[in-house]
Structures are given as C-alpha cells and as structure tokens.
Design a protein around this motif. Structure first.
Motif, PDB file in Angstrom:
ATOM      1  N   ALA A 118       0.830  -1.210   0.000  1.00 38.64           N
ATOM      2  CA  ALA A 118       0.000   0.000   0.000  1.00 38.64           C
ATOM      3  C   ALA A 118       0.861   1.254   0.000  1.00 38.64           C
ATOM      4  CB  ALA A 118      -0.939  -0.010   1.204  1.00 38.64           C
ATOM      5  N   ILE A 119       1.901   1.274   0.846  1.00 38.46           N
ATOM      6  CA  ILE A 119       2.777   2.439   0.920  1.00 38.46           C
ATOM      7  C   ILE A 119       3.592   2.584  -0.362  1.00 38.46           C
ATOM      8  CG2 ILE A 119       4.778   3.441   2.097  1.00 38.46           C
ATOM      9  CD1 ILE A 119       3.739   2.226   4.686  1.00 38.46           C
ATOM     10  N   GLY A 120       4.172   1.474  -0.838  1.00 37.88           N
ATOM     11  CA  GLY A 120       5.038   1.519  -2.013  1.00 37.88           C
ATOM     12  C   GLY A 120       4.325   2.000  -3.256  1.00 37.88           C
ATOM     13  N   PHE A 121       3.128   1.459  -3.501  1.00 35.68           N
ATOM     14  CA  PHE A 121       2.411   1.861  -4.720  1.00 35.68           C
ATOM     15  C   PHE A 121       1.788   3.247  -4.577  1.00 35.68           C
ATOM     16  CE2 PHE A 121       3.045  -2.489  -5.861  1.00 35.68           C
ATOM     17  CZ  PHE A 121       3.031  -2.496  -7.243  1.00 35.68           C
ATOM     18  N   SER A 122       1.523   3.685  -3.337  1.00 31.45           N
ATOM     19  CA  SER A 122       1.038   5.068  -3.175  1.00 31.45           C
ATOM     20  C   SER A 122       2.155   6.058  -3.494  1.00 31.45           C
ATOM     21  CB  SER A 122       0.528   5.284  -1.746  1.00 31.45           C
ATOM     22  OG  SER A 122       1.588   5.327  -0.815  1.00 31.45           O
ATOM     23  N   LEU A 123       3.406   5.686  -3.175  1.00 27.29           N
ATOM     24  CA  LEU A 123       4.535   6.556  -3.517  1.00 27.29           C
ATOM     25  C   LEU A 123       4.809   6.562  -5.021  1.00 27.29           C
ATOM     26  CD1 LEU A 123       7.005   5.634  -0.627  1.00 27.29           C
ATOM     27  CD2 LEU A 123       5.789   7.800  -0.918  1.00 27.29           C
ATOM     28  N   ALA A 124       4.391   5.497  -5.725  1.00 24.77           N
ATOM     29  CA  ALA A 124       4.588   5.441  -7.178  1.00 24.77           C
ATOM     30  C   ALA A 124       3.637   6.359  -7.922  1.00 24.77           C
ATOM     31  CB  ALA A 124       4.409   4.003  -7.668  1.00 24.77           C
ATOM     32  N   ASN A 321      11.607  10.364 -27.208  1.00 26.59           N
ATOM     33  CA  ASN A 321      12.983  10.808 -27.415  1.00 26.59           C
ATOM     34  C   ASN A 321      13.568  11.282 -26.085  1.00 26.59           C
ATOM     35  OD1 ASN A 321      12.169  13.538 -27.001  1.00 26.59           O
ATOM     36  ND2 ASN A 321      11.602  13.716 -29.148  1.00 26.59           N
ATOM     37  N   VAL A 322      14.863  11.509 -26.046  1.00 25.82           N
ATOM     38  CA  VAL A 322      15.551  11.834 -24.790  1.00 25.82           C
ATOM     39  C   VAL A 322      15.042  13.135 -24.162  1.00 25.82           C
ATOM     40  CG1 VAL A 322      17.785  12.403 -23.746  1.00 25.82           C
ATOM     41  CG2 VAL A 322      17.602  10.499 -25.361  1.00 25.82           C
ATOM     42  N   PRO A 323      14.922  14.252 -24.909  1.00 26.55           N
ATOM     43  CA  PRO A 323      14.421  15.483 -24.272  1.00 26.55           C
ATOM     44  C   PRO A 323      13.005  15.328 -23.724  1.00 26.55           C
ATOM     45  CG  PRO A 323      15.486  15.983 -26.363  1.00 26.55           C
ATOM     46  CD  PRO A 323      15.331  14.501 -26.312  1.00 26.55           C
ATOM     47  N   GLY A 324      12.118  14.705 -24.507  1.00 20.67           N
ATOM     48  CA  GLY A 324      10.743  14.532 -24.044  1.00 20.67           C
ATOM     49  C   GLY A 324      10.662  13.626 -22.834  1.00 20.67           C
ATOM     50  N   ALA A 325      11.408  12.504 -22.849  1.00 20.98           N
ATOM     51  CA  ALA A 325      11.416  11.580 -21.710  1.00 20.98           C
ATOM     52  C   ALA A 325      11.973  12.258 -20.468  1.00 20.98           C
ATOM     53  CB  ALA A 325      12.236  10.343 -22.054  1.00 20.98           C
ATOM     54  N   THR A 326      12.950  13.125 -20.653  1.00 19.38           N
ATOM     55  CA  THR A 326      13.540  13.843 -19.518  1.00 19.38           C
ATOM     56  C   THR A 326      12.516  14.761 -18.866  1.00 19.38           C
ATOM     57  OG1 THR A 326      15.728  13.793 -20.551  1.00 19.38           O
ATOM     58  CG2 THR A 326      15.370  15.428 -18.821  1.00 19.38           C
ATOM     59  N   GLN A 327      11.844  15.572 -19.683  1.00 25.39           N
ATOM     60  CA  GLN A 327      10.874  16.501 -19.106  1.00 25.39           C
ATOM     61  C   GLN A 327       9.706  15.751 -18.473  1.00 25.39           C
ATOM     62  OE1 GLN A 327       9.790  19.727 -21.663  1.00 25.39           O
ATOM     63  NE2 GLN A 327       8.373  20.634 -20.209  1.00 25.39           N
ATOM     64  N   LEU A 328       9.242  14.678 -19.110  1.00 25.77           N
ATOM     65  CA  LEU A 328       8.137  13.894 -18.566  1.00 25.77           C
ATOM     66  C   LEU A 328       8.519  13.283 -17.219  1.00 25.77           C
ATOM     67  CD1 LEU A 328       5.271  12.655 -19.185  1.00 25.77           C
ATOM     68  CD2 LEU A 328       6.511  10.663 -20.059  1.00 25.77           C
ATOM     69  N   SER A 329       9.713  12.734 -17.120  1.00 26.64           N
ATOM     70  CA  SER A 329      10.121  12.058 -15.891  1.00 26.64           C
ATOM     71  C   SER A 329      10.275  13.035 -14.729  1.00 26.64           C
ATOM     72  CB  SER A 329      11.431  11.292 -16.120  1.00 26.64           C
ATOM     73  OG  SER A 329      12.482  12.167 -16.509  1.00 26.64           O
ATOM     74  N   PHE A 330      10.821  14.216 -14.980  1.00 25.36           N
ATOM     75  CA  PHE A 330      10.942  15.208 -13.916  1.00 25.36           C
ATOM     76  C   PHE A 330       9.570  15.765 -13.520  1.00 25.36           C
ATOM     77  CE2 PHE A 330      15.387  15.043 -14.906  1.00 25.36           C
ATOM     78  CZ  PHE A 330      16.046  15.492 -13.775  1.00 25.36           C
ATOM     79  N   LEU A 331       8.663  15.863 -14.480  1.00 27.23           N
ATOM     80  CA  LEU A 331       7.324  16.395 -14.204  1.00 27.23           C
ATOM     81  C   LEU A 331       6.529  15.481 -13.285  1.00 27.23           C
ATOM     82  CD1 LEU A 331       5.112  18.535 -14.874  1.00 27.23           C
ATOM     83  CD2 LEU A 331       4.498  17.099 -16.833  1.00 27.23           C
ATOM     84  N   LEU A 332       6.681  14.160 -13.434  1.00 32.36           N
ATOM     85  CA  LEU A 332       5.872  13.186 -12.698  1.00 32.36           C
ATOM     86  C   LEU A 332       6.601  12.586 -11.502  1.00 32.36           C
ATOM     87  CD1 LEU A 332       4.377  11.247 -15.757  1.00 32.36           C
ATOM     88  CD2 LEU A 332       3.250  13.011 -14.408  1.00 32.36           C
ATOM     89  N   ALA A 333       7.693  13.201 -11.061  1.00 24.94           N
ATOM     90  CA  ALA A 333       8.566  12.559 -10.071  1.00 24.94           C
ATOM     91  C   ALA A 333       8.073  12.671  -8.632  1.00 24.94           C
ATOM     92  CB  ALA A 333       9.973  13.148 -10.173  1.00 24.94           C
ATOM     93  N   GLN A 334       7.165  13.593  -8.334  1.00 21.39           N
ATOM     94  CA  GLN A 334       6.755  13.798  -6.948  1.00 21.39           C
ATOM     95  C   GLN A 334       5.789  12.693  -6.486  1.00 21.39           C
ATOM     96  OE1 GLN A 334       3.829  14.573  -9.430  1.00 21.39           O
ATOM     97  NE2 GLN A 334       5.523  16.036  -9.536  1.00 21.39           N
ATOM     98  N   ALA A 335       5.573  12.626  -5.177  1.00 23.63           N
ATOM     99  CA  ALA A 335       4.544  11.740  -4.639  1.00 23.63           C
ATOM    100  C   ALA A 335       3.175  12.378  -4.886  1.00 23.63           C
ATOM    101  CB  ALA A 335       4.786  11.480  -3.158  1.00 23.63           C
ATOM    102  N   SER A 336       2.130  11.733  -4.386  1.00 22.08           N
ATOM    103  CA  SER A 336       0.769  12.149  -4.736  1.00 22.08           C
ATOM    104  C   SER A 336      -0.018  12.583  -3.509  1.00 22.08           C
ATOM    105  CB  SER A 336       0.053  10.982  -5.423  1.00 22.08           C
ATOM    106  OG  SER A 336      -1.325  11.231  -5.564  1.00 22.08           O
ATOM    107  N   GLU A 337      -1.084  13.357  -3.761  1.00 21.19           N
ATOM    108  CA  GLU A 337      -2.033  13.645  -2.696  1.00 21.19           C
ATOM    109  C   GLU A 337      -2.664  12.366  -2.154  1.00 21.19           C
ATOM    110  OE1 GLU A 337      -3.846  14.443  -6.758  1.00 21.19           O
ATOM    111  OE2 GLU A 337      -2.115  15.191  -5.667  1.00 21.19           O
ATOM    112  N   PHE A 338      -2.778  11.342  -3.024  1.00 23.51           N
ATOM    113  CA  PHE A 338      -3.326  10.067  -2.572  1.00 23.51           C
ATOM    114  C   PHE A 338      -2.356   9.364  -1.617  1.00 23.51           C
ATOM    115  CE2 PHE A 338      -5.757  10.550  -6.571  1.00 23.51           C
ATOM    116  CZ  PHE A 338      -7.031  10.459  -6.043  1.00 23.51           C
ATOM    117  N   THR A 339      -1.061   9.659  -1.735  1.00 20.69           N
ATOM    118  CA  THR A 339      -0.095   9.103  -0.789  1.00 20.69           C
ATOM    119  C   THR A 339      -0.436   9.555   0.629  1.00 20.69           C
ATOM    120  OG1 THR A 339       1.604   9.289  -2.508  1.00 20.69           O
ATOM    121  CG2 THR A 339       2.358   8.844  -0.273  1.00 20.69           C
ATOM    122  N   THR A 364       6.634  13.295   1.718  1.00 17.51           N
ATOM    123  CA  THR A 364       5.653  13.453   0.639  1.00 17.51           C
ATOM    124  C   THR A 364       5.313  14.923   0.439  1.00 17.51           C
ATOM    125  OG1 THR A 364       4.697  11.266   1.054  1.00 17.51           O
ATOM    126  CG2 THR A 364       3.319  12.865  -0.112  1.00 17.51           C
ATOM    127  N   ALA A 365       5.046  15.627   1.539  1.00 14.82           N
ATOM    128  CA  ALA A 365       4.732  17.055   1.443  1.00 14.82           C
ATOM    129  C   ALA A 365       5.908  17.830   0.855  1.00 14.82           C
ATOM    130  CB  ALA A 365       4.378  17.603   2.825  1.00 14.82           C
TER     131      ALA A 365
END
Length: 576
Positions: A118-124, A321-339, A364-365
């Motif tokens: 539960a904790i691990g997948f909430s952090l994902a 591509n590398v630039p797009g994957a880079t921006q996408l990965s940094f954009l989605l890197a945080q934890a969630s409100e659901f966490t 998380t905060a």
C-alpha cells in the motif's frame, strides 16, 4: 460548537490562501509552494491559527474531489484510445517498477507485505493536483507532453481508487482481504456502468430542462449537487469519494453542456485545491521535520530521483525521445495527494513501526513543494539534450521515424509556431503520418522538449525531404510566412511537386495577398482559434469527415482552455 468556532477554519484557510497567492505572485513562485508554506505558518507549529481537524480534512478532500470531477469531464474512451501507448504501456510499467521497488524497500525496514504494498504503490503515484497546475502554468496541456501526462495521471487515479480500497480493507480480517477486493472491484464496475447510463438518460435531459428554465443559480447548484452526491454515493458503498467524482465527470463528458458545467465548477475547484495544499502544510510536523531533517530531505529526494530514473527509462522503452522523456520524468517525479490519504489510514499507521509515517508524510509534502522546481530543472536539462539534437542528423532521423511510424508522410509541417504545433496536434490525433521540421534552434528545442517529433532542417532543402521520404506528401503547411523563400522556390516546387498544396500562416491581410498570388492557401493567424481553423481546412482537404474534424476541434479547444491557470494563479518565473 458555536458558529464562530465552525467558521474559524474556513476563515483561516481563506486568509492564508489569499496571502499565499499574493506573496507567490510577488516572489514569482508557484502558488502551490506558497499554499504549503502558508499551512506551515498558520499551523500548530507556527502561529497556532489552525490545526488539522475534520473540517480541514473535508475541505482538502473536496479539492481533490472537484479535481477528479474536472478530469472526468475531459476523459473519454476516444482519448484513451489515442493515448493507448501511455495508458497501456508507460503508465502500468512505471507503476510496477516504482511501486514494486518502493514496496521492497518498505519490507526491508520491517513493514509487513500488505502494508508495504500500500505504501510503495502510493509513492509510485504522481500528484494530479500538482502536475495539472504545472502544465496549466506553462501552457503545455495541448502538447504531446501534456496529453501523455494527463493520460498517465488518469491511469494512476484509477489505480489510486483501488489502492485506497485495498488499504482500507487491511483493517478487516486478512483472510477476507481477497473477497473484499473482489467485492470492491465488482462495485466499481457497476458504478462505471451506472455512471454511463445515468449520464445518457438522466443528466443530459436534466440539464436540458435547467437550460430552458433560464435561472443561472440553478445550474451552479445542480452541478455542485451532482459532484457531491456522486462522491457520497460511492463513499457510502465503501469506495472512495474521488471515484464518484470521476464517474460524475465521465457521465457529463459527452454532454453538450460540458463547457458550461466546467465553467461553473472551475471556481470551486481552484478554491478547494488551494485548501488542499494549505492542509498539506498543516500536516507537516515541524519539530519532527527538524529532528529528522536529513532523513526527510534524503527520503524526499530519493523518492523523486528513483521515480525520475524509472519514468525516464520507461518512456524511452515506449518510444519517447531523450528530451521529451527527460521533461516527462521530472514532471511526474513527486509523490501524490493520494499518498497522504493512504498514510492517514489507521491500518497503515498501525502497520508501520516507529515514526516512519510522520517521516513519510513530511517527505511526501516536501516532494509536493519541490515539484515545480524539480520540473523546472527537468525543462532546463531536456533543453540541453535538445540542443545536442540540432547537431545530430542520426537523432533527427530517429525522431522522424517516430513521427511517421514507418509510413510515408502525407503532410510536411515547417515551423513549430503555435500554428505549426496545432497542425501537428491535429495530425497526431487523426493518425495522419507527417514530418515536422524547423530550422530555428529556439523553437526546435522548445518543441522537442515538449514531446513533439521534430527534425532540425529546412523544407527549402529538397535533399532533406528526399531523406525523410516526404517528396510525395500532398500537403505542405508553413507555420510562419517566408515570402522571399516561397517566391524563389515557387517555380521549382510546381515543377518537382505539381500536386503539392501549400498552406501558410501569415500575420496580416497584406501578407495573405502576397502569398495567395504565389498559389498558396494563406490564412491570417493572430490567435489559436485561427490556427485551429487552418488545421480544420487541411484535415478537410485530406479527406476527413465533418464529424472527425468536429471531434478533434472540441478536444483541442478543451486542451487549450485547460492551459489557463486562472487569474488567481500567477505565472511562474521563466526557467529557460
């Protein structure tokens, strides 16, 4: 409780939110950071003006409820099909890699397997509230990066709904866990079916009646009633409030009243989401934060770093591509409100040893607060990678291959201006093979980092078109006027490409007249709606039906509308 005591939390939240919004604008910070800091300042470890309680939790959860309703309004099976690479590939792989990795780490610290999962997948999960705000502030909702991010967030939100069911079921007898999950899954399927039927046979006729009544207040009241009632309905049967809100949005998504409903809900969503971020600040245990500060910072950065790497690798595996994957990965890197919601469940708190729950809440905060800065760093890094692509013909060839999908392009787009981007969006959405080029380094870098497939080159170089296999394309769209070049090449183009139809976006009627004299279809493009009109005419010439064109137009307008963060949300500082 006296009326004054009942209103005090709302007054404190409104006051803190107002000050945070004004301060954020003055300091050119993201409002999210300002709201979280405001929560810390007015919280139990600051001015003692407000503490966590049922009222603050309810207002914060309503913010997520209205956010999920808005996402449901923009969700459709057609969009899911168009983004199947992300929904069926990138999103589930990322969840398995990140969730599985975090779960193993939790087990290593002595947490039991069910609680660790539960904790691990909430952090994902990534924060829908944070990412959608960042996308809106940077006007990226209509870009491939924005569309893929929203698709991944929708998948994660659906996973989060079942994750909350799983976490709550841990309070029951472990032997009944499987049966409880099966019942919840069955209830969710029934809820999805009910939402579709109610939307078609109840909601649409209801709003037709309300529209004929011509009473503005009743439209707002009914919209809020539907959101809250749907959330309460799913909550009453043991599912999450957010599932009901998401389904309510889906039920209205295909209604002709969707835009009016979205307008009515938007102020509530913005206000309540600000309460959510202030509440995150209230949840931060400041003494524990300072006592365990190195651990909390290391954990927050570790979560974001692991997710950044995993999402980057997954994006590359699925064709980014590398630039797009880079921006996408940094954009989605945080934890969630659901966490935070999962960590607040009693079975999770009891199942985690020591003060790890407090540390995880603070981490998380902190990841939510760092998210805008992290995304900004990702943009700078992705632009560095894109700059290198301008010097690499091999990389350009790979980008071109992704955009055409091994098919010969039917359209050549030159110039990734607003008109060029919208034209490219239309071709991607309608599955028409194309190749996009730009010889302006700044535009090329910006478009590549936002997920567009662009080749660094010039359409005036016929050898480049031969290399890209685009010499038989029947349509050329110029995103910017280049009269001198067009005039010089007109005779050669007519000779070598007699069947080529040339479109061009120009700035004023005088330029339109000059380009029209060359046999080009010129459109004055001074706003995004002008670019949409140009794209619609191109799609029509390519043989698409009016229904297909109208569907894309509505979808595109929706994305552009989501780019507006609202007057209460200031523009962030440039991170170029």
């Amino acid at each position: 409780m006296t009326p004054v005591e009942a209103l005090q939390p709302a007054i404190a939240l409104l006051g803190a939110g107002t000050v945070a919004a004004l301060t954020s604008r003055a300091l050119r910070l993201s409002p999210m950071v300002g709201y979280i800091l405001a929560g810390i300042v007015i919280g139990p470890f600051g001015l003692h003006a407000l503490s966590e309680g049922d009222t603050t939790h309810l207002l914060a959860e309503l913010g997520v409820v209205f956010l999920l309703f808005d996402i449901g309004l923009h969700f459709s099976l057609k969009d899911a099909k168009n983004n199947k690479r992300d929904i069926l590939g990138l999103a589930p792989i990322q969840m398995l890699l990140c969730g599985g990795g975090f779960s193993l780490v939790a087990v290593a610290f002595g947490i039991s397997w069910p609680v660790a999962i539960a904790i691990g997948f909430s952090l994902a999960l990534s924060s829908t509230a944070v990412v959608t705000r960042v996308l809106a502030e940077r006007e990226l909702n209509s870009s491939p990066l924005g569309q893929s991010s929203i698709a991944i967030l929708v998948f994660q939100d659906i996973v989060a709904i079942f994750l909350l069911i799983f976490a709550n079921s841990l309070e029951a007898d472990p032997a009944q866990l499987v049966s409880a999950m099966a019942i919840a899954a069955g209830q969710s399927v029934v809820a999805f079916i009910a939402a579709a039927l109610i939307g078609r046979y109840v909601v649409r006729p209801l709003f037709q009646v309300l529209a004929s009544a011509k009473v503005p207040e009743i439209f707002t009241m009914t919209t809020v009633l539907i959101v809250v009632a749907a959330a309460v309905a799913t909550g009453a049967i043991g599912l999450s409030l957010t599932l009901g809100a998401f389904l309510a949005g889906m039920a209205i998504a295909d209604s002709p009243f969707r835009h009016a409903i979205q307008t009515e809900v938007s102020p509530f969503r913005g206000l309540l989401l600000s309460f959510f971020f202030v509440n995150v600040g209230l949840m931060i245990d400041v003494p524990s934060l300072f006592t365990n500060l190195p651990v909390i910072i290391a954990l927050a950065l570790g979560i974001m770093a692991v997710k950044t790497v995993m999402i980057f690798l997954t994006a590359r595996m699925t064709g980014w591509n590398v630039p797009g994957a880079t921006q996408l990965s940094f954009l989605l890197a945080q934890a969630s409100e659901f966490t935070l919601v999962v960590l607040s469940i009693s079975a999770i708190r009891v199942g985690a040893p020591g003060n790890w729950i407090s540390i995880l809440v603070a981490s998380t905060a902190l990841s939510l607060a760092l998210a805008p800065l992290w995304a900004g760093f990702g943009i700078r890094l992705s632009r560095r990678f894109a700059e290198k692509l301008t010097e690499s013909s091999d990389a350009n060839a790979k980008i071109s291959e992704r955009s055409t999908g091994h098919e010969k392009p039917r359209v050549i787009v030159f110039g990734m201006t607003d008109a060029g981007r919208i034209m490219t969006d239309a071709l991607v959405a309608t599955h028409i093979p194309y190749v996009a080029l730009d010889n302006d380094p700044r535009r090329f870098i910006s478009a590549t980092t936002d997920g567009y497939s662009v080749v660094f080159g010039d359409t005036s170089d016929f050898r480049m078109l031969e290399t890209l296999g685009a010499t038989d394309a029947p349509v050329l769209v110029l995103g910017e006027p280049r009269f001198s070049i067009s005039q010089r090449l007109t005779d050669a183009v007519k000779e070598r490409f007699p069947n080529l139809t040339r479109y061009v976006a120009v700035n004023d009627p005088a330029e339109r007249s000059r380009h029209s004299a060359l046999g080009m279809k010129a459109y004055v493009v001074q706003a995004q709606m002008d670019a949409i009109a140009l794209a619609c005419d191109v799609l029509k010439d390519l043989g698409l039906t009016e229904l297909q064109i109208n569907d894309w137009t509505e979808s595109m307008i929706d994305r552009l509308e989501r780019n507006d963060p609202g007057p209460e949300h200031p523009e962030p500082a440039e991170v170029a």
